[in-house]
Design an enzyme around this catalytic site. Structure first.
Site, PDB file in Angstrom:
ATOM      1  N   ASP A 116       2.129  -2.226  -4.378  1.00  0.00           N
ATOM      2  CA  ASP A 116       0.692  -1.701  -4.351  1.00  0.00           C
ATOM      3  C   ASP A 116      -0.167  -2.221  -5.360  1.00  0.00           C
ATOM      4  OD1 ASP A 116      -0.202   1.593  -3.281  1.00  0.00           O
ATOM      5  OD2 ASP A 116      -1.335   0.258  -4.226  1.00  0.00           O
ATOM      6  N   ILE A 117      -1.348  -2.163  -5.429  1.00  0.00           N
ATOM      7  CA  ILE A 117      -2.351  -2.926  -6.087  1.00  0.00           C
ATOM      8  C   ILE A 117      -2.428  -2.279  -7.660  1.00  0.00           C
ATOM      9  CG2 ILE A 117      -4.312  -1.814  -5.387  1.00  0.00           C
ATOM     10  CD1 ILE A 117      -5.670  -4.800  -5.276  1.00  0.00           C
ATOM     11  N   ARG A 118      -2.072  -0.867  -7.515  1.00  0.00           N
ATOM     12  CA  ARG A 118      -1.962   0.008  -8.781  1.00  0.00           C
ATOM     13  C   ARG A 118      -0.528   0.510  -9.110  1.00  0.00           C
ATOM     14  NH1 ARG A 118      -7.143   0.775  -7.582  1.00  0.00           N
ATOM     15  NH2 ARG A 118      -6.521   1.977  -5.400  1.00  0.00           N
TER      16      ARG A 118
ATOM     17  N   GLY B 239      -0.542   4.937  -1.094  1.00  0.00           N
ATOM     18  CA  GLY B 239      -1.396   5.702  -0.396  1.00  0.00           C
ATOM     19  C   GLY B 239      -0.991   6.663   0.625  1.00  0.00           C
TER      20      GLY B 239
ATOM     21  N   LYS C  30     -10.431  -3.551  12.531  1.00  0.00           N
ATOM     22  CA  LYS C  30      -9.336  -3.127  13.237  1.00  0.00           C
ATOM     23  C   LYS C  30      -9.019  -3.782  14.470  1.00  0.00           C
ATOM     24  CE  LYS C  30      -7.086  -0.491  10.213  1.00  0.00           C
ATOM     25  NZ  LYS C  30      -5.957  -0.992   9.572  1.00  0.00           N
TER      26      LYS C  30
ATOM     27  N   TYR D 230     -15.127  -1.320   9.523  1.00  0.00           N
ATOM     28  CA  TYR D 230     -13.564  -0.827   9.527  1.00  0.00           C
ATOM     29  C   TYR D 230     -13.164  -1.044  10.999  1.00  0.00           C
ATOM     30  CZ  TYR D 230      -9.660   2.287   9.237  1.00  0.00           C
ATOM     31  OH  TYR D 230      -8.276   2.969   9.413  1.00  0.00           O
TER      32      TYR D 230
ATOM     33  N   ILE E 298      -5.446  11.507   9.746  1.00  0.00           N
ATOM     34  CA  ILE E 298      -4.055  11.819   9.275  1.00  0.00           C
ATOM     35  C   ILE E 298      -4.297  12.851   8.072  1.00  0.00           C
ATOM     36  CG2 ILE E 298      -1.768  11.453   8.289  1.00  0.00           C
ATOM     37  CD1 ILE E 298      -2.371   9.884  10.800  1.00  0.00           C
TER      38      ILE E 298
ATOM     39  N   ASP F  70      -1.161  -7.910  -5.288  1.00  0.00           N
ATOM     40  CA  ASP F  70      -2.621  -7.669  -4.664  1.00  0.00           C
ATOM     41  C   ASP F  70      -2.359  -8.486  -3.357  1.00  0.00           C
ATOM     42  OD1 ASP F  70      -5.096  -8.364  -3.655  1.00  0.00           O
ATOM     43  OD2 ASP F  70      -5.868  -9.211  -5.673  1.00  0.00           O
TER      44      ASP F  70
ATOM     45  N   GLY G  94       0.828  -1.063   0.091  1.00  0.00           N
ATOM     46  CA  GLY G  94      -0.017   0.021  -0.073  1.00  0.00           C
ATOM     47  C   GLY G  94       0.805   1.399  -0.005  1.00  0.00           C
TER      48      GLY G  94
END
Ligand code: AKB
Length: 318
Positions: A33-35, A10, A142, A138, A168, A48, A7
């Protein structure tokens, strides 16, 4: 030995990557990252992280000592697709916990969130150990993740480390899909000299943090001696706290005409269940945590950074 960030492009990953590269050297950090990013300035791998074989394959082919797992669906987005969010958030964590258990790396950082708290949690100076009854997908993922982190530490000796991040703020990379994203959006509207319609109520206080503090806290926790760490679920971490009204007022010191209208939506209901402020005494005592940014310092950094990179025409006296 490499540091792997999953990730990596991000909001947090983008800046953590640069900080790790500064500390350990450009080629000691691997960004996954996935992209594919627009420009690849680090060692990059498409991944992924929900696919166990891909995660294991990557870790078997590289010498990795630390993994920073930052891939997740945040609170607001997760509420739109509960099953999928649960599956993604838990699967990526389990893939890494299992890889760590198999000895494919040494230390895992995985962020938790203030979303682990819920409507019956004490709101002011929320303690480390207290009622936790999250009612978002979410938050539930967590909290479950925190318990699994501690489980893998206790049962298998995996060196797991975690922080309960507040909202953040950063000007370099936008957040996406969170409840606290309003705070970053407000700066963009202010600098475009447009009114902002805020989806959180004017008086809704939430814990927040400037990105530099979040990155610094993460690096400090990861380099703390293992014997100092009393908490292997996730540490409370505090920076600043403010309401939308207070943030708008702080921005108005530099952009006097800035206007905000309030139209609370489902994200206000999420925000209402989260703490107002956080007691982070364990982080302070165990590894010396001290935030550096107060509200005004954060506002100045945000405005200066955004003006320089995105809004050179904005009228602003800092
Ligand atoms: C969110 O709003 O979902 C996140 C968080 C507080 O974890 N920024």
């Amino acid at each position: 030995m490499k540091k792997l960030i999953i990730g990596a492009y991000g909001q947090i990953g983008s800046e953590l990557r640069v900080a790790l590269e500064k500390r350990h050297g450009l080629h000691s950090v691997m960004a996954a990252d996935i992209r594919k990013p627009e420009s690849e300035d680090s060692d990059f791998v498409l991944l992924d992280a929900t696919e166990k074989d891909s995660v294991f394959g990557l870790l078997e082919s590289e010498e990795v000592d630390e993994v920073y797992l930052l891939a997740a669906l945040l609170s607001a987005k997760a509420e739109q697709m509960p099953q999928q969010a649960w599956r993604i958030n838990m699967q990526v964590l389990f893939n890494l916990l299992e890889a760590g258990k198999e000895g494919l790396f040494k230390k895992l950082f995985w962020p938790s969130s203030i979303a682990v708290f819920g409507p019956h949690t004490p709101k002011q100076h929320t303690p480390q150990y207290t009622v936790m009854d999250p009612d978002t997908v979410y938050g539930i993922s967590k909290l479950a993740g925190e318990r699994w982190m501690e489980y893998y530490f206790e049962k298998y000796g995996l060196d797991v480390r975690s922080l309960r991040y507040p909202g953040i703020l950063s000007w370099k990379t936008a957040p996406g899909g969170g409840t606290t994203d309003y705070a970053v959006e407000m700066f963009h509207y202010a600098l475009r000299h447009e009114p902002y319609v805020c989806y959180v109520a004017p008086g809704e206080r939430l814990p927040m943090m400037y990105i530099d503090d979040a990155v610094e806290g993460t690096l400090q926790l990861m380099s703390a001696p293992a014997e100092k760490l009393r908490i292997r679920s996730s540490y409370n971490l505090s920076g600043i706290d403010f309401t939308p009204e207070e943030l708008a007022r702080a921005i108005r010191r530099y952009i006097p005409g800035f206007r905000v209208e309030y139209r609370p939506d489902f994200r206000q209901q999420i925000a209402a269940t989260w703490p107002d402020s956080i007691d982070d005494r364990f982080a302070r005592e165990d590894w010396g945590w001290r935030p550096r940014f107060d509200l005004d310092k954060m506002v100045r950094e945000m405005l200066a950074g955004l003006k320089q990179t995105q809004y050179p025409e904005a009228e602003l006296s800092l």
